[in-house]
Design a protein around this motif. Structure first.
Motif, short mmCIF file in Angstrom:
data_model
loop_
_atom_site.label_atom_id
_atom_site.label_comp_id
_atom_site.label_asym_id
_atom_site.label_seq_id
_atom_site.Cartn_x
_atom_site.Cartn_y
_atom_site.Cartn_z
N LEU A 36 -11.69 -2.40 6.45
CA LEU A 36 -11.47 -1.03 6.03
C LEU A 36 -9.77 -0.93 5.54
CD1 LEU A 36 -13.05 1.31 5.92
CD2 LEU A 36 -12.08 2.03 8.11
N ASN A 37 -8.88 -1.70 6.14
CA ASN A 37 -7.62 -1.56 5.71
C ASN A 37 -7.52 -2.12 4.53
OD1 ASN A 37 -4.95 -3.51 5.89
ND2 ASN A 37 -4.52 -1.70 7.03
N VAL A 38 -8.15 -3.18 4.16
CA VAL A 38 -7.99 -3.74 2.84
C VAL A 38 -8.65 -2.76 1.96
CG1 VAL A 38 -8.96 -5.85 1.38
CG2 VAL A 38 -8.28 -6.29 3.87
N ALA A 39 -9.73 -2.30 1.99
CA ALA A 39 -10.41 -1.55 1.22
C ALA A 39 -9.46 -0.33 0.76
CB ALA A 39 -11.75 -0.87 2.03
N ALA A 48 -5.66 2.88 -2.85
CA ALA A 48 -4.46 3.41 -2.66
C ALA A 48 -3.58 2.55 -3.84
CB ALA A 48 -3.66 3.29 -1.41
N SER A 49 -3.85 1.30 -3.98
CA SER A 49 -2.79 0.39 -4.82
C SER A 49 -3.36 0.71 -6.21
CB SER A 49 -2.66 -1.01 -4.51
OG SER A 49 -4.08 -1.42 -4.70
N GLY A 50 -4.59 0.77 -6.43
CA GLY A 50 -5.44 1.36 -7.79
C GLY A 50 -4.66 2.53 -8.18
N VAL A 51 -4.69 3.75 -7.25
CA VAL A 51 -4.13 4.89 -7.74
C VAL A 51 -2.61 4.80 -8.02
CG1 VAL A 51 -3.68 7.30 -6.96
CG2 VAL A 51 -5.85 6.11 -6.33
N ALA A 52 -1.76 3.99 -7.21
CA ALA A 52 -0.68 4.01 -7.52
C ALA A 52 -0.26 3.21 -8.74
CB ALA A 52 0.11 3.16 -6.09
N MET A 53 -1.08 2.35 -9.14
CA MET A 53 -0.60 1.54 -10.41
C MET A 53 -0.94 2.45 -11.42
SD MET A 53 -1.10 -2.38 -9.28
CE MET A 53 -2.44 -2.36 -8.20
N ARG A 54 -1.89 3.39 -11.50
CA ARG A 54 -2.43 4.10 -12.34
C ARG A 54 -1.23 5.28 -12.66
NH1 ARG A 54 -6.95 1.65 -10.99
NH2 ARG A 54 -8.40 1.16 -12.56
N LEU A 90 -15.41 -3.16 -4.38
CA LEU A 90 -15.51 -2.14 -5.28
C LEU A 90 -13.77 -1.83 -5.76
CD1 LEU A 90 -16.98 -0.09 -6.95
CD2 LEU A 90 -16.64 1.37 -4.96
N PHE A 91 -13.13 -1.60 -4.67
CA PHE A 91 -11.63 -1.32 -4.96
C PHE A 91 -10.93 -2.41 -5.19
CE2 PHE A 91 -12.86 2.26 -1.74
CZ PHE A 91 -13.14 3.32 -2.66
N SER A 92 -11.28 -3.64 -4.95
CA SER A 92 -10.59 -4.54 -5.53
C SER A 92 -10.65 -4.80 -7.04
CB SER A 92 -10.89 -6.13 -5.17
OG SER A 92 -12.18 -6.18 -5.57
N LEU A 93 -11.68 -4.25 -7.47
CA LEU A 93 -11.82 -4.17 -8.98
C LEU A 93 -11.10 -2.84 -9.49
CD1 LEU A 93 -15.71 -4.55 -9.60
CD2 LEU A 93 -14.05 -6.23 -10.20
N TRP A 94 -11.00 -1.74 -8.68
CA TRP A 94 -10.22 -0.75 -9.12
C TRP A 94 -8.68 -1.10 -9.10
CZ3 TRP A 94 -9.94 4.38 -10.32
CH2 TRP A 94 -9.12 5.27 -10.12
#
Lengths: 254, 329
Positions: A150-153, A158-164, A238-242
């Motif tokens: 869950l921590n990783v997900a 959050a990193s996907g949002v931050a980088m966008r 899913l969120f690793s792709l994101w």
């Protein structure tokens, strides 16, 4: 080369977190606050008819707090990534890192270590206030493994949002969905006691499986383990792709 | 092989004009290439593409022999860059920054400490090395940024307006260090600047960019020679001698306008100056002011774009903050 980059990024993130209390305390305070408020303030919930968790309300809440601390730990690291983009420091990392995937890996490792510290404190407090555990060490490991995923997900989300968005103003966008997903799971009472729309939402919420399995581990009677791990792994995948697409987005933006 | 090559490089931003418009570059190994232009000309965008921070919209570029789009990791291993804003972590010390940078570049652990100490000494930050960067002055941050760019001994160095905001002492010291890197270590330096003097003093060759296009390229001397020959301006001590002084100067070149006295564009160049002094002396004419004007890069910029570059810099000059002087290398 990726690991060299990851190690460097993780070192810097952890160095800042552990040398500046203002960065460390929020991720520690939140789970302790939830644990104290829920396990202490709502302890009479154990007397509600239909409440069937055998180890009492403290252990019932402990499973949630472990998962919540893991998810928020990932989000807090996402805040750090957004801060790095806003200040321009992320550009330095992108310029210096031969392999940029190592940057995300490094943030991930930092989030994990940071959470391990938090969960060690929370676990210590839980045992100090007399929490009972029905399962063995292996069962407890199962709970922590779910939390780790869950921590990783959460970190990848959050990193996907931050980088966008590349701004600290993205904080609520990172936190709010995680917060809602956590609290639309059966946090205060077992799923069977929820009624109406909240029950319907909880049934389809993937976190419900994870939380129920976590409580099962704690009680020593694991349930829905396969579904829980599948849900947690699916979220992480899913969120690793994101996150990877977020990295590409940040690269394109320069 | 050129250290930096670009062919028809283009960068377009959404809903905006072309920031970089089909530029070609060929920077030789060990050369200091000055990329001169006003704010918004496309200098930084070009640097961002060459350093793999920004993908080109079209065209190709190779740095240290590697394609910036398809071989980004190889490029990044061979370049150092100090960008316009020295983005540093205020919570880390100078030495910790160097440690981080060395780790990112996978430098062997046993080399990191010595290299950090060497670079801190070179940029004059040894005493401040263990202070948090949040307390550094602007000049100190710039110098740390340069040290960070050099950690892994890159053969190609990109400096994006490295002296903007520096006091003259720090600026001169940084010029000395950049020159030394190119001369003694053979580092190729791609330097963007809006300071004419910086390009003139440092660069082996200069490219002038305006509105995303390179409008002139060559050595500073070649570019100035394209604009014209030097001129001489004389202001007679006695205004009544203005006509006589003008006649003498006219023997050496074509008259041009002068606000204060008389001026001519020299036929033979600066070697005429001695003859002018002798002729004025022979006729016992006294001048209160005699000045040789060499064409400047601003004259080149003016000739190529119809605008002067001189007015572009003061805004940042005025905001310049004092920094510690850099120790000589």
């Amino acid at each position: 080369m990726s690991f060299a980059v990851a190690r460097a990024v993780a070192w810097r993130t952890l160095h800042n977190v552990f040398t500046h209390p203002s960065l460390l305390i929020p991720s520690l305070i939140f789970p302790l606050f939830f644990f104290t408020a829920f396990a202490g303030g709502l302890s009479r919930v154990r007397d509600v008819p239909g409440f069937d968790f055998p180890l009492g309300y403290t252990a019932f809440q402990f499973a949630f707090v472990v998962l919540q601390s893991a998810a928020f730990g990932g989000v807090f690291t996402g805040f750090g990534i957004a801060r790095d983009f806003e200040s321009g420091f992320a550009r330095r990392l992108m310029l210096a890192a031969p392999n940029r995937a190592g940057i995300v890996l490094g943030y991930g490792a930092a989030a994990l270590i940071r959470w391990l510290f938090t969960v060690a404190v929370v676990t210590g407090v839980a045992f100090a206030v007399g929490m009972k555990v029905g399962g063995s060490g292996v069962d407890l490991f199962g709970l922590y493994a779910l939390a780790l995923l869950l921590n990783v997900a959460a970190l990848l989300w959050a990193s996907g949002v931050a980088m966008r968005l590349r701004t600290m103003q993205a904080g609520p966008v990172m936190q709010m969905p995680v917060f809602l997903t956590l609290f639309f799971a059966p946090v205060y009472v077992p799923l069977s006691l929820l009624k109406g729309w909240i029950h319907a939402v909880a049934v389809v919420n993937p976190l419900t499986r994870v939380l129920e399995a976590g409580r099962g581990f704690l009680a020593g009677s694991p349930t829905d383990v396969g579904a829980a791990f599948a849900a947690a792994l699916a979220l992480a995948a899913l969120f690793s792709l994101w996150a990877v697409r977020g990295l590409r987005n940040a690269e394109s933006a320069g | 092989m050129d250290a930096i090559e670009a062919e028809h490089l283009v960068r377009e931003f959404k809903n905006g004009p072309r920031a970089v418009d089909r530029i070609d570059l060929a920077v030789r190994s060990g050369e200091i290439y000055g990329f001169l232009g006003p704010n918004g000309a496309g200098k930084s965008t070009t640097v961002h593409m060459l350093t793999t921070l920004l993908p080109p919209t079209a065209g190709t570029a190779r740095v240290a022999g590697y394609d910036v789009v398809h071989e980004g990791p190889q490029v990044r291993m061979r370049i150092g860059a100090a960008l316009q804003e020295a983005a540093l972590d205020p919570l880390l010390t100078g030495r910790e920054h160097l440690r981080l940078q060395a780790s990112l570049q996978a430098m062997p652990r046993n080399e990191r400490r010595a290299r950090a100490g060497e670079l801190l000494a070179r940029v004059g930050l040894s005493e401040a090395a263990d202070r948090k960067v949040g307390g550094y002055s602007g000049g100190m941050k710039r110098r740390l940024d340069l040290a960070l760019a050099l950690v892994h001994r890159p053969p190609v160095l990109f400096l994006d307006e490295p002296t903007t905001g520096l006091d003259i002492q720090s600026r001169t010291a940084l010029w000395g260090e950049v020159g030394r890197l190119a001369r003694e270590e053979g580092v190729t330096v791609f330097l963007t600047t809006q300071y004419l003097e910086e390009a003139d003093v440092l660069a082996d060759r200069v490219g002038i960019i305006d509105h995303g296009r390179i409008v002139a390229e060559g050595t500073p001397a070649e570019l100035k020679a394209q604009v014209g020959r030097p001129s001489v301006e004389a202001v007679p001590a006695d205004p009544a001698d203005r006509k006589l002084v003008g006649e003498i100067l006219a023997r050496f070149g074509e008259p041009i306008t002068s606000a204060k006295g008389v001026a001519v564009r020299l036929r033979e160049g600066e070697s005429d100056l001695a003859g002018i002094v002798r002729a004025l002396d022979a006729d016992e004419l006294k001048v209160e002011h005699l000045q040789l004007h060499q064409p400047s890069l601003d004259d080149v910029f003016l000739a190529k774009t119809g605008r002067s570059l001189e007015g572009e810099a003061p805004e940042e000059e005025q905001s310049a903050r004092p920094g510690l002087a850099m120790e000589p290398a």
